[in-house]
Design an enzyme around this catalytic site. Structure first.
Site, short mmCIF file in Angstrom:
data_model
loop_
_atom_site.label_atom_id
_atom_site.label_comp_id
_atom_site.label_asym_id
_atom_site.label_seq_id
_atom_site.Cartn_x
_atom_site.Cartn_y
_atom_site.Cartn_z
N LYS A 104 12.48 -7.60 1.92
CA LYS A 104 11.55 -8.37 1.09
C LYS A 104 10.40 -7.44 0.72
CE LYS A 104 7.89 -10.68 1.92
NZ LYS A 104 7.14 -10.13 0.77
N PRO A 105 10.41 -6.95 -0.52
CA PRO A 105 9.30 -6.08 -0.93
C PRO A 105 8.08 -6.93 -1.25
CG PRO A 105 10.78 -6.39 -2.77
CD PRO A 105 11.36 -7.19 -1.63
N GLY B 288 2.21 -4.85 7.97
CA GLY B 288 1.26 -5.68 7.23
C GLY B 288 0.12 -6.10 8.13
N GLU C 147 4.16 -3.06 12.67
CA GLU C 147 3.01 -2.18 12.50
C GLU C 147 1.97 -3.01 11.76
OE1 GLU C 147 2.63 0.88 9.49
OE2 GLU C 147 0.63 0.23 10.12
N ASN D 275 0.82 -1.22 0.00
CA ASN D 275 0.00 0.00 0.00
C ASN D 275 0.85 1.27 0.00
OD1 ASN D 275 0.77 -0.42 2.65
ND2 ASN D 275 -1.15 0.27 3.53
N CYS E 284 -3.45 1.40 6.74
CA CYS E 284 -3.75 0.82 8.06
C CYS E 284 -4.37 1.84 8.99
CB CYS E 284 -2.48 0.29 8.71
SG CYS E 284 -1.71 -1.01 7.76
N GLU F 125 -11.03 -4.48 9.79
CA GLU F 125 -10.81 -3.39 8.83
C GLU F 125 -11.16 -3.86 7.42
OE1 GLU F 125 -6.80 -1.82 8.55
OE2 GLU F 125 -5.94 -3.83 8.63
C1 SIN Z 1 0.15 2.18 6.71
O1 SIN Z 1 -0.92 2.14 6.15
O2 SIN Z 1 0.63 1.15 7.14
C2 SIN Z 1 0.96 3.44 6.87
C3 SIN Z 1 0.19 4.67 6.72
C4 SIN Z 1 1.03 5.93 6.87
O3 SIN Z 1 2.22 5.88 7.17
O4 SIN Z 1 0.45 6.98 6.68
#
Ligand code: SIN
Length: 525
Positions: free
Chosen positions: A218-219, A273, A295, A195, A329, A425
């Protein structure tokens, strides 16, 4: 909505004048050059179709490739190697060999290199923004916005590199002194999501490099080209061989992830992720008690009290909910509006969303792009069907566009509290509105979640602003704002949203604290 071919041919790399290369190598180079030109970048050499290990561009040993598609057109952008265990081990070995020299460079040296890297990202702003849009689908303004955000982590951590102070702790023992120093932790495994193809890498890699660590990245298989372009720019900035390694993978993701978490040479794992994957990686990293920062998922509440500035709240909801087509996220997931302003808020939000222009993010005027793939649309549809079956109404949108990755931006009203969307979510362009009566009730609803990344609310009552900000069980609160992301803040969550903080003082996550007690100093008293 139009989907014109995005393949604009631009000037290709100069491959004709390479007398030292074999005919086969020359053909491969020519092919890569033509493919790279198809991205339409001013500098096609930013496009790499190989992984990056120990300063070399390499293919997968078994020749396997990942096909990367543009989610807006579903056309193939190009391929990258589908690497496996053996390439991952090589990358970790390379990072481990590079660590002693890199960790002993001065903080000022790393500061200078990171600033150079930052300048290169700015210099190639248009190309890098375009690349993000091509592989992720977000509109070009957002792609460029991400590049600015991404580069800001390099600038920030360049400045943090020279401020990794230790401390002196006065000793209660005579003839003795206590000194605390900070040292780079070692090789870091970095696993990132699609994302934010660029910013989630620099947020981690910037801190790691600044601290003196070396990295294996690792992308995500959906968006590897931004990661590889970063590796190219890092090299141009003077980052030595082995300090950054990039291992794209798809089929072998489980064994690659396991190796990145379990290999003893790796001293830290950092991941952005989903919560289920975070739990798996955390378990693997536990086998060697590695330091982790994670995160993971969010389910952000967005609360509008009746004393709020409704115009500002609507604007903020649009940005907070629909940024990246709802695929961040920290996007608002549950919008709670106090009953007396509910109808007004709902109609104003629906009006704004109905005016969105969805399509290929490279086209002028497009405000919102596709989802990353059609699978992502299935979850949005499931949440809508569930809420509607329980009594919600569709004010705008409500369906996917068949045979594409697009989902119409949607506003649902009268969503019941027991709807699925209030529990997990959506990660899509769906604004779900619920009505509430009291502050106590809505704080309870907002906190009724296993995750707690971000939360937002709008109120002009200063007492309420403090109360609610303190009571929300999240790592980050937006009080009268829907935009919180910056390099300087401690980004992260509580509960099952993660461990540790990135950005801000996040360089600490990449350092060990070492105590040195000096005795026998010949000082009496
Ligand atoms: C994320 O969606 O994991 C990061 C969002 C952000 O850094 O603004």
């Amino acid at each position: 909505m139009r989907f014109p071919s995005l393949f604009r041919l631009s000037s290709s790399l100069s491959v004709a004048r390479q007398p030292h290369l074999s005919r086969h190598a020359l053909n491969l180079l020519r092919m890569a050059s033509t493919q790279a030109s198809a991205f339409g970048l001013k500098d096609p050499s930013l496009i790499k179709f190989q992984g990056f290990i120990d300063g070399k561009w390499v293919d997968a040993k078994n020749g396997e490739k990942i096909s990367v598609t543009n989610p807006a057109t579903l056309e193939e952008l190009g391929t990258v190697p589908d690497m496996g265990l053996s390439e991952t081990k090589e990358a970790i070995d390379a990072a481990s060999r590079a660590f002693p020299a890199w960790s002993r460079t001065t903080a000022k040296h790393r500061h200078d290199i990171l600033l150079k890297f930052y300048s290169l990202m700015k210099e190639h702003h248009d190309d890098l923004g375009r690349l993000i849009t091509l592989e992720n689908g977000k509109p070009l303004a957002e792609g460029k916005g991400e590049n600015t955000y991404s580069a800001s982590f390099l600038e920030w951590f360049a400045e943090e590199a020279v401020r990794t102070y230790g401390e002196h702790i006065p000793s209660p023992i005579s003839n003795s002194r206590n000194v605390v120093i900070k040292q780079p932790i070692g090789v870091v495994s970095i696993l990132t999501p699609w994302n934010f193809p660029s910013a989630m890498i620099t947020r981690k890699m910037g801190a790691a490099l600044a601290a003196g660590c070396t990295t294996v990245i690792k992308p995500p298989p959906e968006t590897p080209f931004s990661a590889l372009a970063l590796a190219e720019l890092a090299t141009r900035a003077g980052v030595p061989d082995g300090v950054i390694n990039v291992v794209p993978t798809l089929k072998n993701v489980v064994e690659v992830g396991k190796e990145m978490c379990e290999n003893k040479m790796v001293k830290k794992v950092t991941f952005t992720g989903s919560t289920p994957v975070a739990k798996l990686l955390y378990g693997m990293a536990a086998s060697t008690l590695k330091k982790v920062s994670i995160e993971a998922g969010g389910n952000a509440p967005f609360i509008v009290f009746d004393d709020a500035n409704v115009d500002e709240a609507v604007e903020a909801a649009v940005i907070c909910k629909f940024r990246g087509s709802g695929q961040t996220c920290i996007c608002a997931n549950r919008i709670y509006v106090q009953s007396s302003i509910y109808a007004d808020f709902a109609s104003r939000l629906a009006e704004k969303v109905a005016a969105f222009k969805i399509g290929n993010g490279l086209e002028e005027g497009i405000t919102h792009g596709p989802l990353i793939h059609s699978r992502a649309a299935e979850k949005v549809a499931r949440h809508i069907d569930d809420a509607v079956a329980k009594g919600a109404q569709i004010l705008v949108g409500g369906k996917a566009i068949p045979n594409t990755s697009f989902f119409l931006p949607t506003v649902l009203s009268d969503v019941p509290i027991d709807a699925q969307i209030n529990k997990e979510e959506t990660f899509g362009p769906l604004a779900s509105l619920c009505k509430f009566e009291t502050e106590e009730e809505v704080v309870k609803l907002a906190n009724d979640s296993d995750v707690g990344l971000a939360g937002y609310f709008f109120s002009r009552d200063v007492g309420r602003v403090w109360r609610v900000a303190e009571r929300l069980e999240v790592g980050m609160v937006g009080a009268n704002t829907g935009a919180i992301s910056q390099a300087v803040i401690p980004f992260g969550g509580v509960k099952e949203s993660g461990i540790g903080r990135e950005g801000g003082h996040g360089i600490e996550e990449y350092m060990n604290t070492k105590l040195i007690v000096f005795g026998g100093l010949g000082m009496h008293g």
